[in-house]
Design an enzyme around this catalytic site. Structure first.
Site, PDB file in Angstrom:
ATOM      1  N   SER A   1       0.790  -1.002   0.380  1.00  0.00           N
ATOM      2  CA  SER A   1      -0.888  -0.243   0.198  1.00  0.00           C
ATOM      3  C   SER A   1       0.905   1.144  -0.204  1.00  0.00           C
ATOM      4  O   SER A   1       0.920   2.291  -0.361  1.00  0.00           O
ATOM      5  CB  SER A   1      -1.011   0.176   1.415  1.00  0.00           C
ATOM      6  OG  SER A   1      -1.627  -1.241   1.185  1.00  0.00           O
TER       7      SER A   1
ATOM      8  N   SER B   1      -4.505   1.515   3.067  1.00  0.00           N
ATOM      9  CA  SER B   1      -3.681  -0.042   3.472  1.00  0.00           C
ATOM     10  C   SER B   1      -5.128  -0.430   3.044  1.00  0.00           C
ATOM     11  O   SER B   1      -6.589  -0.706   2.696  1.00  0.00           O
ATOM     12  CB  SER B   1      -4.337   0.597   4.774  1.00  0.00           C
ATOM     13  OG  SER B   1      -4.423  -1.177   5.530  1.00  0.00           O
TER      14      SER B   1
ATOM     15  N   THR C   1      -4.064  -2.842   8.745  1.00  0.00           N
ATOM     16  CA  THR C   1      -2.536  -2.286   9.206  1.00  0.00           C
ATOM     17  C   THR C   1      -2.102  -1.121  10.047  1.00  0.00           C
ATOM     18  O   THR C   1      -2.899  -0.439  10.018  1.00  0.00           O
ATOM     19  CB  THR C   1      -1.970  -2.359   8.267  1.00  0.00           C
ATOM     20  OG1 THR C   1      -1.566  -2.848   7.188  1.00  0.00           O
ATOM     21  CG2 THR C   1      -0.367  -1.269   7.789  1.00  0.00           C
TER      22      THR C   1
ATOM     23  N   ARG D   1      -0.254  -6.619  -2.633  1.00  0.00           N
ATOM     24  CA  ARG D   1       0.232  -6.061  -3.835  1.00  0.00           C
ATOM     25  C   ARG D   1      -0.084  -6.787  -4.814  1.00  0.00           C
ATOM     26  O   ARG D   1       0.054  -5.825  -5.686  1.00  0.00           O
ATOM     27  CB  ARG D   1       1.773  -6.529  -4.033  1.00  0.00           C
ATOM     28  CG  ARG D   1       1.508  -8.156  -4.142  1.00  0.00           C
ATOM     29  CD  ARG D   1       3.102  -8.631  -2.856  1.00  0.00           C
ATOM     30  NE  ARG D   1       3.572 -10.459  -3.656  1.00  0.00           N
ATOM     31  CZ  ARG D   1       2.456 -10.912  -2.559  1.00  0.00           C
ATOM     32  NH1 ARG D   1       2.219 -10.257  -1.495  1.00  0.00           N
ATOM     33  NH2 ARG D   1       2.903 -12.542  -2.372  1.00  0.00           N
TER      34      ARG D   1
ATOM     35  N   GLU E   1       8.428 -10.340  -1.889  1.00  0.00           N
ATOM     36  CA  GLU E   1       7.464 -10.898  -1.295  1.00  0.00           C
ATOM     37  C   GLU E   1       7.178 -12.385  -1.943  1.00  0.00           C
ATOM     38  O   GLU E   1       6.507 -13.635  -1.470  1.00  0.00           O
ATOM     39  CB  GLU E   1       6.219  -9.846  -0.828  1.00  0.00           C
ATOM     40  CG  GLU E   1       6.503  -9.065  -0.120  1.00  0.00           C
ATOM     41  CD  GLU E   1       6.015  -8.364  -0.143  1.00  0.00           C
ATOM     42  OE1 GLU E   1       4.759  -7.197   1.293  1.00  0.00           O
ATOM     43  OE2 GLU E   1       5.187  -7.758  -0.958  1.00  0.00           O
TER      44      GLU E   1
HETATM   45  C1  F6R Z   1       1.205  -8.249   0.926  1.00  0.00           C
HETATM   46  C2  F6R Z   1       1.978  -7.210   1.203  1.00  0.00           C
HETATM   47  C3  F6R Z   1       2.297  -5.966   2.154  1.00  0.00           C
HETATM   48  C4  F6R Z   1       1.167  -5.443   2.804  1.00  0.00           C
HETATM   49  C5  F6R Z   1       2.001  -4.428   4.355  1.00  0.00           C
HETATM   50  C6  F6R Z   1       0.554  -3.429   4.416  1.00  0.00           C
HETATM   51  O1  F6R Z   1       1.258  -8.399  -0.075  1.00  0.00           O
HETATM   52  O2  F6R Z   1       2.046  -6.612  -0.077  1.00  0.00           O
HETATM   53  O3  F6R Z   1       3.898  -5.629   2.241  1.00  0.00           O
HETATM   54  O4  F6R Z   1       0.851  -3.920   1.521  1.00  0.00           O
HETATM   55  O5  F6R Z   1       2.286  -5.684   4.656  1.00  0.00           O
HETATM   56  O6  F6R Z   1      -0.792  -4.478   4.573  1.00  0.00           O
HETATM   57  P1  F6R Z   1      -1.899  -3.720   3.896  1.00  0.00           P
HETATM   58  O7  F6R Z   1      -1.740  -3.018   2.861  1.00  0.00           O
HETATM   59  O8  F6R Z   1      -2.784  -4.479   3.780  1.00  0.00           O
HETATM   60  O9  F6R Z   1      -2.243  -2.463   4.885  1.00  0.00           O
END
Ligand code: F6R
Length: 341
Positions: free
Chosen positions: A56, A97, A102, A149, A225
């Site tokens: 994000s 997010s 998060t 992602r 990742e």
């Molecule tokens: C997993 C990924 C992670 C998340 C990160 C934050 O696919 O890309 O880098 O993006 O842990 O989580 P979010 O995006 O849900 O806030």
């Protein structure tokens, strides 16, 4: 080569188009009352803080890249922390997010509210959506993907529209070209296979100019990742004053890979750096970002390099979607109550 599972990449053009429909048209008319204090979204802003983590948070890096090319009216501050930067004057905060759960991003969003800043959430739901919506704060709900992602266009495109609505960047004419960049990369699978093969058995050192920092960071993150592979991003010119000194290492195998866009002002600098790296015996790879607009070449780059990491995962026989160590860390942070959210 067997067919690679491209996960959500083939949906990226439609994710980009769908997600922008959800940005409220009247976002500048919003007024939010927090404990008697009115946050007015029609006021002037003098910076934009884009806060978020990982898949994000990279949206902030990409917007920051684009503003090296576009005439963005205010500085873009990329924040990947549980706190907002101090001493902001009149910022617009965009809290991104994918999951909405998060902790770092929720804490930053709460801080924005308590400091009385206009804030907009971009998420598929989760706690972020609940906390902001309950206070009347605008939230752009975006379509889901297999993991954060893989939903990048759903997070980036609404952010670009928000910048347009606030008069910070004029993006409308470029949005379709960004989608062309994604489509072009989706046709470059053979090239991605060739590149992935070159990355085997070495630590990739990704060289990018400041104006393509987002492409470099995203590539590194996707290597981490999707392929569960370590990689380093060196941003020049700064990396030319330190990272370059380690090109002679004998302890680990390195694979140098430079990413260059068509009109990057750092182009000649990067070429010079590659000549120096080569003079020490390395054989750097060069990825040329294709596209006639900054957004097109940026989206070509993140899509093409993301697909490359899926091919690498396949070659390494690694399952690309799950990221168990990240999940475990989030659980542990939660258990240890590090964050009051
Ligand atoms: C997993 C990924 C992670 C998340 C990160 C934050 O696919 O890309 O880098 O993006 O842990 O989580 P979010 O995006 O849900 O806030």
């Amino acid at each position: 080569m067997v067919a690679i599972n491209l996960i959500d990449y083939p949906r990226w053009p439609s994710l980009a188009r769908e997600s922008i429909l959800n940005v409220p048209a009247d976002i500048r008319n919003v007024k939010v009352n927090i404990d008697g204090r009115v946050i007015d979204y029609s006021g002037e802003v003098d910076s934009v803080v884009i806060t978020g983590m990982g898949g994000s948070g990279v949206v902030g890096d990409i917007v920051s890249d684009l503003c090296w090319f576009w005439d963005c009216k205010v500085p873009i501050i990329v924040s990947k922390n549980m706190r907002l930067p101090r001493r902001l004057s009149k910022p617009l905060v965009i809290a991104i997010s994918y999951s909405g759960n998060t902790a770092e991003t929720i804490m930053s969003a709460n801080e924005a509210l308590s400091r009385g800043y206009p804030i907009i959430g971009v998420t598929t739901g989760g706690k972020l959506s609940t906390i902001l919506s309950n206070k009347g704060v605008p939230v752009v709900l975006v379509p889901k993907a297999s993991a954060p992602r893989y939903g990048l266009p759903s997070l980036l495109y609404p952010t670009l529209i928000i910048l347009e609505r606030f008069g910070i960047a004029s993006v409308a004419n470029e949005l379709e070209s960004g989608i062309s960049g994604m489509e072009r990369a989706l046709k470059a699978i053979d090239e991605a296979e060739r590149l992935a093969g070159e990355l085997l058995n070495a630590i990739p050192i990704i060289w990018v100019g400041e104006s393509r920092r987002g492409v470099g960071i995203r590539f590194k993150n996707d290597l981490n990742e999707n392929a569960k592979y370590f990689a380093i991003v060196s941003i020049i010119p700064e990396g030319a004053h330190n990272d370059i000194a380690a090109v002679t290492t004998k302890q680990v195998g390195l694979r140098h890979i430079a990413i260059m866009g068509p009109n990057d002002y750092e182009g000649r600098y990067l070429e010079t750096l590659l000549d120096v790296v080569s003079s020490f015996g390395a054989k750097p790879l060069v990825v040329k970002l294709e596209g006639s607009t900054p957004l097109e070449s940026e989206m070509y780059g993140v899509t093409f390099l993301g697909i490359t990491t899926l091919v690498l995962a396949h070659l390494l026989n690694v399952e690309p979607i799950s990221t168990l160590p990240i999940d475990r860390l989030k659980e542990e942070l939660d258990k240890r109550k590090l964050f009051p959210v």
